[in-house]
Write a protein that holds these residues in place. Structure first.
Motif, PDB file in Angstrom:
ATOM      1  N   ASN A   1       0.820  -1.219   0.000  1.00  0.00           N
ATOM      2  CA  ASN A   1       0.000   0.000   0.000  1.00  0.00           C
ATOM      3  C   ASN A   1       0.848   1.261   0.000  1.00  0.00           C
ATOM      4  O   ASN A   1       0.440   2.274   0.569  1.00  0.00           O
ATOM      5  CB  ASN A   1      -0.890   0.055   1.246  1.00  0.00           C
ATOM      6  CG  ASN A   1      -2.175  -0.690   1.025  1.00  0.00           C
ATOM      7  OD1 ASN A   1      -2.815  -0.520  -0.016  1.00  0.00           O
ATOM      8  ND2 ASN A   1      -2.544  -1.516   1.980  1.00  0.00           N
ATOM      9  N   MET A   2       2.021   1.206  -0.578  1.00  0.00           N
ATOM     10  CA  MET A   2       2.892   2.381  -0.568  1.00  0.00           C
ATOM     11  C   MET A   2       3.380   2.701  -1.973  1.00  0.00           C
ATOM     12  O   MET A   2       3.978   1.850  -2.637  1.00  0.00           O
ATOM     13  CB  MET A   2       4.073   2.154   0.372  1.00  0.00           C
ATOM     14  CG  MET A   2       3.611   2.002   1.820  1.00  0.00           C
ATOM     15  SD  MET A   2       4.962   2.067   3.000  1.00  0.00           S
ATOM     16  CE  MET A   2       5.227   3.821   3.103  1.00  0.00           C
ATOM     17  N   ASP A   3       3.097   3.931  -2.388  1.00  0.00           N
ATOM     18  CA  ASP A   3       3.523   4.400  -3.702  1.00  0.00           C
ATOM     19  C   ASP A   3       5.019   4.708  -3.646  1.00  0.00           C
ATOM     20  O   ASP A   3       5.444   5.575  -2.886  1.00  0.00           O
ATOM     21  CB  ASP A   3       2.723   5.660  -4.053  1.00  0.00           C
ATOM     22  CG  ASP A   3       3.090   6.224  -5.421  1.00  0.00           C
ATOM     23  OD1 ASP A   3       4.135   5.832  -5.989  1.00  0.00           O
ATOM     24  OD2 ASP A   3       2.325   7.071  -5.912  1.00  0.00           O
ATOM     25  N   PHE A   4       5.783   4.008  -4.459  1.00  0.00           N
ATOM     26  CA  PHE A   4       7.239   4.185  -4.426  1.00  0.00           C
ATOM     27  C   PHE A   4       7.648   5.624  -4.709  1.00  0.00           C
ATOM     28  O   PHE A   4       8.666   6.105  -4.196  1.00  0.00           O
ATOM     29  CB  PHE A   4       7.921   3.242  -5.430  1.00  0.00           C
ATOM     30  CG  PHE A   4       9.399   3.460  -5.512  1.00  0.00           C
ATOM     31  CD1 PHE A   4      10.242   2.958  -4.530  1.00  0.00           C
ATOM     32  CD2 PHE A   4       9.956   4.203  -6.545  1.00  0.00           C
ATOM     33  CE1 PHE A   4      11.604   3.199  -4.567  1.00  0.00           C
ATOM     34  CE2 PHE A   4      11.322   4.443  -6.598  1.00  0.00           C
ATOM     35  CZ  PHE A   4      12.148   3.937  -5.608  1.00  0.00           C
ATOM     36  N   THR A   5       6.878   6.315  -5.555  1.00  0.00           N
ATOM     37  CA  THR A   5       7.282   7.669  -5.963  1.00  0.00           C
ATOM     38  C   THR A   5       7.024   8.721  -4.880  1.00  0.00           C
ATOM     39  O   THR A   5       7.449   9.867  -5.036  1.00  0.00           O
ATOM     40  CB  THR A   5       6.566   8.101  -7.262  1.00  0.00           C
ATOM     41  OG1 THR A   5       5.160   8.157  -7.011  1.00  0.00           O
ATOM     42  CG2 THR A   5       6.855   7.136  -8.407  1.00  0.00           C
ATOM     43  N   SER A   6       6.323   8.353  -3.803  1.00  0.00           N
ATOM     44  CA  SER A   6       6.037   9.372  -2.780  1.00  0.00           C
ATOM     45  C   SER A   6       7.213   9.537  -1.821  1.00  0.00           C
ATOM     46  O   SER A   6       7.935   8.575  -1.509  1.00  0.00           O
ATOM     47  CB  SER A   6       4.760   9.022  -2.003  1.00  0.00           C
ATOM     48  OG  SER A   6       5.054   8.073  -1.008  1.00  0.00           O
ATOM     49  N   ALA A   7       7.386  10.768  -1.363  1.00  0.00           N
ATOM     50  CA  ALA A   7       8.475  11.079  -0.425  1.00  0.00           C
ATOM     51  C   ALA A   7       8.329  10.236   0.841  1.00  0.00           C
ATOM     52  O   ALA A   7       9.312   9.757   1.408  1.00  0.00           O
ATOM     53  CB  ALA A   7       8.463  12.560  -0.088  1.00  0.00           C
ATOM     54  N   LYS A   8       7.082  10.015   1.260  1.00  0.00           N
ATOM     55  CA  LYS A   8       6.813   9.257   2.486  1.00  0.00           C
ATOM     56  C   LYS A   8       7.385   7.838   2.397  1.00  0.00           C
ATOM     57  O   LYS A   8       7.991   7.331   3.344  1.00  0.00           O
ATOM     58  CB  LYS A   8       5.288   9.217   2.688  1.00  0.00           C
ATOM     59  CG  LYS A   8       4.835   8.645   3.978  1.00  0.00           C
ATOM     60  CD  LYS A   8       3.318   8.798   4.128  1.00  0.00           C
ATOM     61  CE  LYS A   8       2.774   7.643   4.926  1.00  0.00           C
ATOM     62  NZ  LYS A   8       1.696   6.904   4.250  1.00  0.00           N
ATOM     63  N   THR A   9       7.180   7.198   1.257  1.00  0.00           N
ATOM     64  CA  THR A   9       7.684   5.836   1.065  1.00  0.00           C
ATOM     65  C   THR A   9       9.208   5.821   1.098  1.00  0.00           C
ATOM     66  O   THR A   9       9.832   4.963   1.738  1.00  0.00           O
ATOM     67  CB  THR A   9       7.208   5.275  -0.290  1.00  0.00           C
ATOM     68  OG1 THR A   9       5.782   5.288  -0.296  1.00  0.00           O
ATOM     69  CG2 THR A   9       7.715   3.867  -0.522  1.00  0.00           C
ATOM     70  N   GLN A  10       9.810   6.787   0.424  1.00  0.00           N
ATOM     71  CA  GLN A  10      11.272   6.788   0.344  1.00  0.00           C
ATOM     72  C   GLN A  10      11.884   7.123   1.703  1.00  0.00           C
ATOM     73  O   GLN A  10      12.943   6.600   2.058  1.00  0.00           O
ATOM     74  CB  GLN A  10      11.729   7.712  -0.785  1.00  0.00           C
ATOM     75  CG  GLN A  10      11.182   7.184  -2.121  1.00  0.00           C
ATOM     76  CD  GLN A  10      11.841   7.762  -3.351  1.00  0.00           C
ATOM     77  OE1 GLN A  10      12.837   8.464  -3.267  1.00  0.00           O
ATOM     78  NE2 GLN A  10      11.271   7.451  -4.513  1.00  0.00           N
TER      79      GLN A  10
ATOM     80  N   VAL B   1      13.074   5.550  -9.860  1.00  0.00           N
ATOM     81  CA  VAL B   1      13.948   4.486  -9.342  1.00  0.00           C
ATOM     82  C   VAL B   1      15.409   4.894  -9.464  1.00  0.00           C
ATOM     83  O   VAL B   1      16.197   4.701  -8.530  1.00  0.00           O
ATOM     84  CB  VAL B   1      13.698   3.152 -10.079  1.00  0.00           C
ATOM     85  CG1 VAL B   1      14.718   2.098  -9.656  1.00  0.00           C
ATOM     86  CG2 VAL B   1      12.292   2.656  -9.812  1.00  0.00           C
ATOM     87  N   LEU B   2      15.771   5.480 -10.596  1.00  0.00           N
ATOM     88  CA  LEU B   2      17.165   5.898 -10.775  1.00  0.00           C
ATOM     89  C   LEU B   2      17.556   6.949  -9.731  1.00  0.00           C
ATOM     90  O   LEU B   2      18.616   6.851  -9.105  1.00  0.00           O
ATOM     91  CB  LEU B   2      17.382   6.440 -12.199  1.00  0.00           C
ATOM     92  CG  LEU B   2      18.763   7.061 -12.467  1.00  0.00           C
ATOM     93  CD1 LEU B   2      19.903   6.068 -12.179  1.00  0.00           C
ATOM     94  CD2 LEU B   2      18.858   7.555 -13.921  1.00  0.00           C
ATOM     95  N   ARG B   3      16.686   7.941  -9.526  1.00  0.00           N
ATOM     96  CA  ARG B   3      17.006   8.971  -8.520  1.00  0.00           C
ATOM     97  C   ARG B   3      17.186   8.350  -7.136  1.00  0.00           C
ATOM     98  O   ARG B   3      18.100   8.685  -6.389  1.00  0.00           O
ATOM     99  CB  ARG B   3      15.909  10.043  -8.467  1.00  0.00           C
ATOM    100  CG  ARG B   3      16.000  11.072  -9.589  1.00  0.00           C
ATOM    101  CD  ARG B   3      15.090  12.266  -9.310  1.00  0.00           C
ATOM    102  NE  ARG B   3      13.693  11.868  -9.170  1.00  0.00           N
ATOM    103  CZ  ARG B   3      12.838  11.749 -10.197  1.00  0.00           C
ATOM    104  NH1 ARG B   3      13.234  12.011 -11.427  1.00  0.00           N
ATOM    105  NH2 ARG B   3      11.597  11.368  -9.990  1.00  0.00           N
ATOM    106  N   PHE B   4      16.281   7.420  -6.815  1.00  0.00           N
ATOM    107  CA  PHE B   4      16.359   6.738  -5.526  1.00  0.00           C
ATOM    108  C   PHE B   4      17.661   5.940  -5.426  1.00  0.00           C
ATOM    109  O   PHE B   4      18.368   5.996  -4.416  1.00  0.00           O
ATOM    110  CB  PHE B   4      15.146   5.817  -5.351  1.00  0.00           C
ATOM    111  CG  PHE B   4      15.199   4.997  -4.103  1.00  0.00           C
ATOM    112  CD1 PHE B   4      14.718   5.513  -2.901  1.00  0.00           C
ATOM    113  CD2 PHE B   4      15.749   3.724  -4.098  1.00  0.00           C
ATOM    114  CE1 PHE B   4      14.787   4.765  -1.729  1.00  0.00           C
ATOM    115  CE2 PHE B   4      15.816   2.972  -2.940  1.00  0.00           C
ATOM    116  CZ  PHE B   4      15.336   3.497  -1.756  1.00  0.00           C
ATOM    117  N   ALA B   5      17.963   5.184  -6.484  1.00  0.00           N
ATOM    118  CA  ALA B   5      19.151   4.313  -6.464  1.00  0.00           C
ATOM    119  C   ALA B   5      20.420   5.139  -6.295  1.00  0.00           C
ATOM    120  O   ALA B   5      21.346   4.724  -5.597  1.00  0.00           O
ATOM    121  CB  ALA B   5      19.217   3.478  -7.742  1.00  0.00           C
TER     122      ALA B   5
END
Ligand code: SAM
Length: 192
Positions: free
Chosen positions: A76-85, A126-130
């Motif tokens: 239930n978590m959108d990967f693109t949201s700041a909260k998830t990251q 994903v790239l930014r996160f990685a």
């Protein structure tokens, strides 16, 4: 047994390029229903069934999904949201990922160009996160649907990774435009 046949794509990528091994920390993006998570927990020994070093697997999806033994599930978590990251960042507690996987895909509209644009937005997230959360020499696997923005994405991957390959697993259906970028040898963040 695996929850879906997508498992065979990751198994094939690993068979060819040996990206997963005991003790590694893996982040699996777009993980539901969990077959890549199953493969990743087995191959990193995150379920600690062997004497090998124990890995860690964090699996994220915007849908809810059932637990996988040994993995930390963020459903239930959108990967693109700041909260998830932020949640991922907290769980890592200063550690970084050896491998970031993304099999994420938007709901397909059937309009090829629009679907391509939408999956590329996920790929860039994903790239930014990685880049923020990978160890030097880390690995990134990202699924895209082919189209006009794939080339530039590959060029952007090359800025951050020593080698970038395009893979079309045998397990991908023939008519699919899906392909995977395998980027290895993360160059690390230049600290200023
Ligand atoms: N790798 C999975 C497996 O082996 O079981 C299959 C993944 S499926 C092809 C793609 C997934 O991406 C879907 O479950 C979808 O909910 C997820 N997804 C799409 N957009 C997302 C987002 N913004 N955040 C998190 N997950 C997302």
């Amino acid at each position: 047994s695996y929850r879906c046949r997508s498992a065979f794509k990751l198994l094939e990528i690993n068979e060819r390029f040996k990206i997963l091994s005991p003790g590694l920390t893996v982040i699996d993006c777009g993980a539901a229903p969990g077959s890549w998570t199953q493969v990743a927990t087995n191959l990193t020994n995150a379920h600690a069934k062997r004497e090998d070093p124990v890995g860690r697997v964090y699996a994220v999806d915007r849908l809810p999904f059932y637990p996988v033994e040994g993995a930390t599930i963020l459903g239930n978590m959108d990967f693109t949201s700041a909260k998830t990251q932020e949640a991922l960042s907290e769980m890592l507690r200063g550690d970084k990922a050896d491998v970031v996987l993304s099999d994420m895909a938007p709901n397909a509209s059937g309009v090829r160009e629009m679907d391509h644009d939408n999956i590329m937005l996920l790929a860039y997230a994903v790239l930014r996160f990685a880049v923020r959360f990978s160890k030097a020499q880390g690995t990134l696997v990202v699924k895209v649907w082919d189209g006009g923005k794939a080339q530039e994405f590959e060029e952007n991957l090359s800025k951050f990774y020593g080698s970038v390959k395009v893979i079309r697993p045998d397990a991908t259906r023939d008519e699919s435009s899906e392909k995977f970028f395998l980027a290895r040898g993360f160059k690390g963040l230049k600290t200023s």
